[in-house]
Design a protein around this motif. Sequence first.
Motif, PDB file in Angstrom:
ATOM      1  N   SER A 195       0.787  -1.244   0.074  1.00 16.43           N
ATOM      2  CA  SER A 195      -0.161  -0.063   0.006  1.00 16.43           C
ATOM      3  C   SER A 195       0.832   1.299  -0.201  1.00 16.43           C
ATOM      4  N   GLU A 196       1.856   1.199   1.021  1.00 14.67           N
ATOM      5  CA  GLU A 196       2.638   2.410   1.137  1.00 14.67           C
ATOM      6  C   GLU A 196       3.298   2.889  -0.345  1.00 14.67           C
ATOM      7  N   LEU A 197       3.626   1.995  -1.104  1.00 10.89           N
ATOM      8  CA  LEU A 197       4.267   2.217  -2.437  1.00 10.89           C
ATOM      9  C   LEU A 197       3.130   2.296  -3.554  1.00 10.89           C
ATOM     10  N   LEU A 198       2.059   2.094  -3.343  1.00 11.06           N
ATOM     11  CA  LEU A 198       0.807   2.297  -4.265  1.00 11.06           C
ATOM     12  C   LEU A 198       0.031   3.429  -4.112  1.00 11.06           C
ATOM     13  N   TRP A 199      -0.118   4.125  -3.137  1.00 11.25           N
ATOM     14  CA  TRP A 199      -1.047   5.018  -2.867  1.00 11.25           C
ATOM     15  C   TRP A 199      -0.859   6.247  -3.645  1.00 11.25           C
ATOM     16  N   GLY A 200       0.354   6.579  -3.880  1.00 12.11           N
ATOM     17  CA  GLY A 200       0.891   7.841  -4.571  1.00 12.11           C
ATOM     18  C   GLY A 200       1.409   7.618  -5.753  1.00 12.11           C
ATOM     19  N   ALA A 201       1.648   8.516  -6.590  1.00  8.19           N
ATOM     20  CA  ALA A 201       2.076   8.450  -8.042  1.00  8.19           C
ATOM     21  C   ALA A 201       3.526   7.526  -7.873  1.00  8.19           C
ATOM     22  N   ALA A 202       3.592   6.789  -8.984  1.00  9.30           N
ATOM     23  CA  ALA A 202       4.583   5.516  -8.993  1.00  9.30           C
ATOM     24  C   ALA A 202       5.953   6.170  -8.773  1.00  9.30           C
ATOM     25  N   ALA A 203       6.051   7.264  -9.320  1.00  5.05           N
ATOM     26  CA  ALA A 203       7.583   8.006  -9.408  1.00  5.05           C
ATOM     27  C   ALA A 203       7.852   8.343  -7.817  1.00  5.05           C
ATOM     28  N   LEU A 204       7.076   8.564  -6.951  1.00  7.95           N
ATOM     29  CA  LEU A 204       7.213   8.690  -5.533  1.00  7.95           C
ATOM     30  C   LEU A 204       7.826   7.484  -4.760  1.00  7.95           C
ATOM     31  N   ALA A 205       7.589   6.283  -5.167  1.00  6.85           N
ATOM     32  CA  ALA A 205       7.717   5.036  -4.521  1.00  6.85           C
ATOM     33  C   ALA A 205       9.290   4.882  -4.085  1.00  6.85           C
ATOM     34  N   PRO A 206      10.014   5.104  -5.132  1.00  6.10           N
ATOM     35  CA  PRO A 206      11.666   4.833  -5.067  1.00  6.10           C
ATOM     36  C   PRO A 206      12.244   5.888  -3.843  1.00  6.10           C
ATOM     37  N   GLN A 207      11.502   7.325  -3.794  1.00  2.00           N
ATOM     38  CA  GLN A 207      11.997   8.168  -2.760  1.00  2.00           C
ATOM     39  C   GLN A 207      11.658   7.878  -1.491  1.00  2.00           C
ATOM     40  N   ARG A 208      10.385   7.210  -1.251  1.00  6.34           N
ATOM     41  CA  ARG A 208      10.021   6.768  -0.089  1.00  6.34           C
ATOM     42  C   ARG A 208      10.775   5.554   0.506  1.00  6.34           C
ATOM     43  N   ILE A 209      11.255   4.888  -0.449  1.00  6.82           N
ATOM     44  CA  ILE A 209      12.018   3.536   0.035  1.00  6.82           C
ATOM     45  C   ILE A 209      13.233   4.312   0.608  1.00  6.82           C
ATOM     46  N   ILE A 210      13.864   5.183  -0.059  1.00  8.15           N
ATOM     47  CA  ILE A 210      15.369   5.687   0.228  1.00  8.15           C
ATOM     48  C   ILE A 210      15.283   6.201   1.753  1.00  8.15           C
ATOM     49  N   GLU A 211      13.941   7.009   1.925  1.00 10.87           N
ATOM     50  CA  GLU A 211      13.797   7.734   3.120  1.00 10.87           C
ATOM     51  C   GLU A 211      13.481   6.691   4.395  1.00 10.87           C
ATOM     52  N   ILE A 212      12.789   5.644   4.000  1.00 14.37           N
ATOM     53  CA  ILE A 212      12.290   4.627   4.908  1.00 14.37           C
ATOM     54  C   ILE A 212      13.689   4.036   5.555  1.00 14.37           C
ATOM     55  N   LEU A 213      14.514   3.650   4.463  1.00 10.23           N
ATOM     56  CA  LEU A 213      15.730   2.718   4.894  1.00 10.23           C
ATOM     57  C   LEU A 213      16.783   3.685   5.655  1.00 10.23           C
ATOM     58  N   SER A 214      16.853   5.108   5.267  1.00  7.27           N
ATOM     59  CA  SER A 214      17.687   5.900   5.940  1.00  7.27           C
ATOM     60  C   SER A 214      17.119   5.922   7.399  1.00  7.27           C
ATOM     61  N   HIS A 215      15.673   6.183   7.758  1.00 10.32           N
ATOM     62  CA  HIS A 215      15.163   6.438   9.032  1.00 10.32           C
ATOM     63  C   HIS A 215      15.496   4.952   9.794  1.00 10.32           C
ATOM     64  N   ILE A 216      15.621   3.840   9.114  1.00 13.37           N
ATOM     65  CA  ILE A 216      15.883   2.682  10.037  1.00 13.37           C
ATOM     66  C   ILE A 216      17.336   2.910  10.507  1.00 13.37           C
ATOM     67  N   GLN A 217      18.328   3.415   9.376  1.00 15.63           N
ATOM     68  CA  GLN A 217      19.719   3.371  10.016  1.00 15.63           C
ATOM     69  C   GLN A 217      19.923   4.353  11.210  1.00 15.63           C
ATOM     70  N   GLN A 218      19.082   5.461  11.036  1.00 18.48           N
ATOM     71  CA  GLN A 218      19.381   6.408  11.912  1.00 18.48           C
ATOM     72  C   GLN A 218      18.698   5.922  13.198  1.00 18.48           C
ATOM     73  N   TRP A 219      17.707   5.452  13.383  1.00 17.04           N
ATOM     74  CA  TRP A 219      16.951   4.837  14.660  1.00 17.04           C
ATOM     75  C   TRP A 219      17.971   3.944  15.045  1.00 17.04           C
ATOM     76  N   MET A 220      18.503   3.039  14.513  1.00 17.03           N
ATOM     77  CA  MET A 220      19.209   2.192  15.007  1.00 17.03           C
ATOM     78  C   MET A 220      20.592   2.643  15.535  1.00 17.03           C
ATOM     79  N   GLU A 221      21.132   3.506  15.091  1.00 20.75           N
ATOM     80  CA  GLU A 221      22.407   4.262  15.646  1.00 20.75           C
ATOM     81  C   GLU A 221      22.247   4.939  16.716  1.00 20.75           C
ATOM     82  N   GLU A 222      20.950   5.519  16.585  1.00 21.14           N
ATOM     83  CA  GLU A 222      20.595   6.287  18.008  1.00 21.14           C
ATOM     84  C   GLU A 222      20.185   5.752  19.196  1.00 21.14           C
ATOM     85  N   HIS A 223      19.938   4.055  18.877  1.00 20.22           N
ATOM     86  CA  HIS A 223      19.440   3.357  19.952  1.00 20.22           C
ATOM     87  C   HIS A 223      20.504   2.194  20.009  1.00 20.22           C
ATOM     88  N   GLU A 224      21.432   2.543  19.407  1.00 20.69           N
ATOM     89  CA  GLU A 224      22.789   1.641  19.721  1.00 20.69           C
ATOM     90  C   GLU A 224      22.743   0.022  19.274  1.00 20.69           C
TER      91      GLU A 224
END
Length: 337
Positions: free
Chosen positions: A270-299
């Motif tokens: 759903s998250e990759l389907l709800w908006g224009a197809a062109a937005l999906a790759p950017q969303r993936i980049i954001e999500i992966l970078s947020h995971i990385q950031q959260w993990m670093e902050e929480h060691e």
Amino acid sequence: MTDLSTIYLGLDLKNPLVVSASPLSKNIDKARKLEEAGIAAIVMHSLFEEQIIHESLELDHYLTRGTDSFAEAMSYLPDSGTYSMGPEKYLNQVTALKKALSIPVIGSLNGVSKGGWTSYAKRIQDAGADALELNLYYVSTDLDLTAQELENAQVELVAEVKSAINIPLAVKLSPFFTALPNFARRVVEAGTNGLVLFNRFYQPDFDLNELKIVPSLDLSTSADLRLPLRWISILQGKINADFALTSGVHNSNDILKAMMAGAKVSMMASELLWGAAALAPQRIIEILSHIQQWMEEHEYTSIKQMQGSMSQKSVKDPAAFERANYMKVLNSFRELP
Ligand SMILES: Cc1cc2nc3c(=O)[nH]c(=O)nc-3n(C[C@H](O)[C@H](O)[C@H](O)COP(=O)(O)O)c2cc1C
């Protein structure tokens, strides 16, 4: 550097974000963009038992041989769009995706009964799929069919599909089983390497003005995550299978929760389907970078270290625990004065 890698169905994945079975696998260029953005694997949209049977009946000019109800069932099928794609075209799409992508491609079969159509499991393997997902979507409407009979038939189907292939098999289940843990274990004993929890049932609505049934497909929200989250945390560590969480994965927190429950991957549609197809790759980049950031902050240094950390495997009596939590949450409600 935090390590996002995970192992699902024996496949080494660079992170736990997998594209769920959906039209996102229909277009090679779009799939390539999702790969470039960082997804770790892609599950193809399903090839349905009905599509395979339909084609073989047409080929043999046998359409009239079936029972009336069978012919009628066939007439319900869509005659255009993704799910009218013939089986040969589907196999070609598996091969084309494999050629275009370097991440694993997981084929998907969707069916309910044993029979010749399951030979497509091997054909999907031969077309190049790295693994197969079998979706057992079925809404039982027969008053005479017992839970035991239905479960036996589904377990036999899983065993039949498994015996046809030597790539790993995952089975996508619905949450609506009276005794899900027992059924899940039987599915694994029949040869499944992974369990994909859960199918989202489409729930038709009524149009009161037109007096028609509206076949609405509502995309999920993060609230839908709770059901698979709970079940993976109950089953993880008790059943020897890799869990994939699907339904309600929309952001990095959802993925982190899935990992803590004990999933090896989290799947997103759903998250990759709800908006224009062109937005999906950017969303993936954001999500992966947020995971990385959260993990670093929480060691946290790796995803593997996190997997199952919030599961119920150390709870002695999970059923009593569930009832106690249910009572607590009812108790916590405060009526407005
Ligand atoms: C448009 C659409 C098409 C889908 N097609 C399939 C399919 O072919 N096979 C399947 O197993 N699941 C299919 N699904 C279900 C998704 O794979 C996924 O399990 C479900 O949407 C829940 O994930 P989400 O909350 O990320 O959307 C489809 C979902 C959507 C929205």
